[in-house]
Structure formats: C-alpha cells, structure tokens
Write a protein that holds these residues in place. Sequence first.
Motif, short mmCIF file in Angstrom:
data_model
loop_
_atom_site.label_atom_id
_atom_site.label_comp_id
_atom_site.label_asym_id
_atom_site.label_seq_id
_atom_site.Cartn_x
_atom_site.Cartn_y
_atom_site.Cartn_z
N ARG A 278 38.23 34.90 33.37
CA ARG A 278 38.66 36.07 34.13
C ARG A 278 40.03 35.78 34.75
NH1 ARG A 278 35.51 39.36 38.95
NH2 ARG A 278 37.22 40.78 39.39
N VAL A 279 40.92 36.75 34.71
CA VAL A 279 42.26 36.62 35.26
C VAL A 279 42.50 37.72 36.27
CG1 VAL A 279 44.73 36.55 34.73
CG2 VAL A 279 43.08 35.66 33.07
N LEU A 280 42.91 37.34 37.48
CA LEU A 280 43.32 38.29 38.51
C LEU A 280 44.79 38.05 38.80
CD1 LEU A 280 40.29 38.00 40.97
CD2 LEU A 280 40.74 39.84 39.35
N ILE A 281 45.61 39.08 38.66
CA ILE A 281 47.05 38.94 38.76
C ILE A 281 47.57 39.66 40.00
CG2 ILE A 281 49.27 39.45 37.64
CD1 ILE A 281 47.76 39.37 34.96
N GLY A 282 48.25 38.89 40.89
CA GLY A 282 48.94 39.46 42.04
C GLY A 282 48.10 40.41 42.85
N PRO A 283 48.49 41.69 42.92
CA PRO A 283 47.80 42.66 43.78
C PRO A 283 46.37 42.98 43.35
CG PRO A 283 49.51 43.74 42.47
CD PRO A 283 49.70 42.27 42.30
N GLU A 284 45.92 42.50 42.19
CA GLU A 284 44.53 42.69 41.80
C GLU A 284 43.59 41.84 42.66
OE1 GLU A 284 45.70 43.33 37.07
OE2 GLU A 284 44.42 41.66 37.68
N ASN A 285 44.12 40.80 43.31
CA ASN A 285 43.31 39.96 44.18
C ASN A 285 42.94 40.72 45.45
OD1 ASN A 285 43.18 37.13 43.00
ND2 ASN A 285 45.36 37.57 42.83
N VAL A 286 41.75 40.43 45.97
CA VAL A 286 41.27 41.11 47.17
C VAL A 286 41.91 40.54 48.42
CG1 VAL A 286 39.23 41.55 48.58
CG2 VAL A 286 39.07 41.72 46.10
N ALA A 287 41.97 39.22 48.53
CA ALA A 287 42.51 38.58 49.73
C ALA A 287 44.02 38.78 49.81
CB ALA A 287 42.18 37.09 49.73
N GLU A 288 44.50 39.14 50.98
CA GLU A 288 45.93 39.36 51.18
C GLU A 288 46.73 38.10 50.85
OE1 GLU A 288 49.01 41.79 51.71
OE2 GLU A 288 46.91 42.43 51.97
N GLU A 289 46.16 36.94 51.17
CA GLU A 289 46.87 35.68 50.94
C GLU A 289 47.08 35.38 49.46
OE1 GLU A 289 44.60 35.31 54.81
OE2 GLU A 289 44.24 36.15 52.81
N LEU A 290 46.30 36.04 48.59
CA LEU A 290 46.39 35.78 47.15
C LEU A 290 47.20 36.82 46.39
CD1 LEU A 290 42.68 34.73 46.47
CD2 LEU A 290 44.66 33.22 46.56
#
Length: 363
Positions: A278-290
């Motif tokens: 699974r790949v989460l890129i930039g703004p797809e992440n839930v946490a603001e820090e990520l």
Amino acid sequence: MSISDRKKKILAAVVDEYIRTAEPVGSKAIAQNAGLGCSSATIRNELAELVSMGYLEQPHTSAGRVPTPMGYRMYVNELMEKQKLSLEETEEMNSRLNSKLQELDVTIDAVSRLASQLTDYPALALTTHSTVTIKRFDIIYVDANTFIIVVMLSNNSVKNKLVHLPVSVTESMMRKLSSLFNASFTNVSEGQITPLMISAAERAADDTMGITSVIAAFAIEVLSEADKPAAFISGENRLLNQPEFRDPDKAHALMNYLSGGGYVLPPDEVIDGGDGVRVLIGPENVAEELKGSSVVMASYDAGDNTRGLIGIVGPTRMDYSAVAAKLSALAAGLSRRLGGGEAPPEGLHNKLIIKGDEPNEHR
C-alpha cells in the motif's frame, strides 16, 4: 481530460530523473535521457500542459519541473517499472530474517531495523492480534493479606499481579473467586466485562471487601493493553540524509512524530494481513505530520490471529518500485516463517494495492 501516451512517458521520465537527482527536471534532461524522439520545444509544451493538469509543478519560473502528489500517484498506479529483488538480495534477506527468529516482539523490532537499513528510510513495524480474551484465571493465596492474580490470554501470553490487601482474606475465598472468574470472565472481550457482571460475581462470592473489583480491574487492564498494536520505529535519523529534510524544523517535526509512536493508518482502520503493498502519497496521509511525505507499507500474517505491517516513511521523491519490492519480500518472509505460509507465487512481491485518488478522477 485524458493524458496521452507521450505525456505519460514524459511524466515517467520526470519522476525517474527527480528521484535520481532530487533537482527540478528541465526539458533538456528529458530530451537527452528519455529517448522520446521529439524536440526540446515539444517536450517543453508537454511539460507546460502537465503543469496545468496538476501532474507537475514548477518551483521557480526559471527552474525545471517536479512531480506533484497527483503526478506521483499516476506514476505509482500506471507508469513505474516493477522491480524484483535479485537472487543475491533475496538470499541475503532470508538469511538475515532467519538469524532473528526469536520472540515475536524481538523479531519484529529486528525486522524494522532491517527494513530501515535496506531502504535508507525510517521504518516502522506494527503487530496486532485479533480480539484477545482471557482463557484462564489462577487466584493464588499467599497469606492473609496477599494474593497473586495470574491470567493466561488467548494469544498464550501470561500476565500476573501481586496484590496486597488492607484486610484479611481466607484461602477458601481465593478458590471461590478463581472458580467464579473462570466460569464468567473467560473468553470475553474487554468491552463485555460490565459493571453488572462484576456486581453479580461479588454477590456470588459473598465478597464485601472489593476483591472481585480488584481482579476485574486487572483483567480489563490486561485486555486493553493486549489489544493495542505493538509498534517499533527504527532509523528516524535517516531522514536527515534526504534533501527534502534539510530544514531542521521539518525533519525534527516528523522524527518526533515517528518516535512518539505516531500511527500511519487511520485510527479505525484494521490491519488485514492481506497480500500487496500500500502506498500513501503526501496529502493522502491522515496525520498532518505525514502530509509532506510518502508511506509505503506491506502486510504480513504471523499466524495465531496476529497481523502486522512493515512500512517506511520518506519523501514523496522516492524509488517506489524498489521500496515496494524490498518491503513485500520482507513481509512475505515474515509470513512464511512466523505464520507457516507458503512462498508467494512468482511476481507477487510486485503487486501494488493502491488506495487513494485514482488518476482518472482528475482527467
């Protein structure tokens, strides 16, 4: 708006070059290295259109282009070449995994460090059990003011607590409480242990000293702790090797988030132990820090209702294909060794399960 094959080739060339150099990519570099058979002027026009479509951006007027999160998503979903580990890489990884097979927590911690070493990014490993219950209580009388609570959990771990009482208690009371808890409090989840159940046990034991509540509180505490995912983080300082994290404040904010046990999945999302990466890129992440980073994760199945993730966190400019191949091989190795599974079919370690915006949504 559709994207032509030529634009896709140019986008792939920009991403590949940017991953390699960490510098904005100009039309001259694309013309020299991509083998597209078209002029720099044509490439400049296509780059401008890719910017207007949202796949690329231009940091400065005179600079080249860099991929946006949407551009990386198109690249990961459709354009990147899938990589396989070499035979030597696979043998080395298997050898290192075999040398670290000990207690599960120790193993997963070691695999987290190995993932960080292999990718040169911060790595995290998570393990979680299916709902844990207590399958046996032993209430052991020590003396008139002391007893020991011993519980065996459904994952075969054992927890105990020494309890000192301000009042005297008899050995027969301990035996009665042990029988009651084995009859009523085994094979139930934390949420199923209610005040009504505790009150009923107190009445059945003729307990007027609150001992039942003490034992029940320990049971709830143990079950609550057992249901929490165990997290191991390694190599946070590797962020400092990346040009994107030359700003100390940016680097330390993410390092502190990871070191503090920051979670990479939505809080209510279940680790399913399925195949794929699974790949989460930039703004797809839930946490603001990520949101300025990418997260790549592979699931594993350790058997006995234990699931987990091996993942890395890095800049959006990363070699997704190489990282995916390494993490998938690690996860497959963990599943085979800890869960007794068979080796995955040829090429399975290249399978990407992508969750996030699909490129078609932006056309």
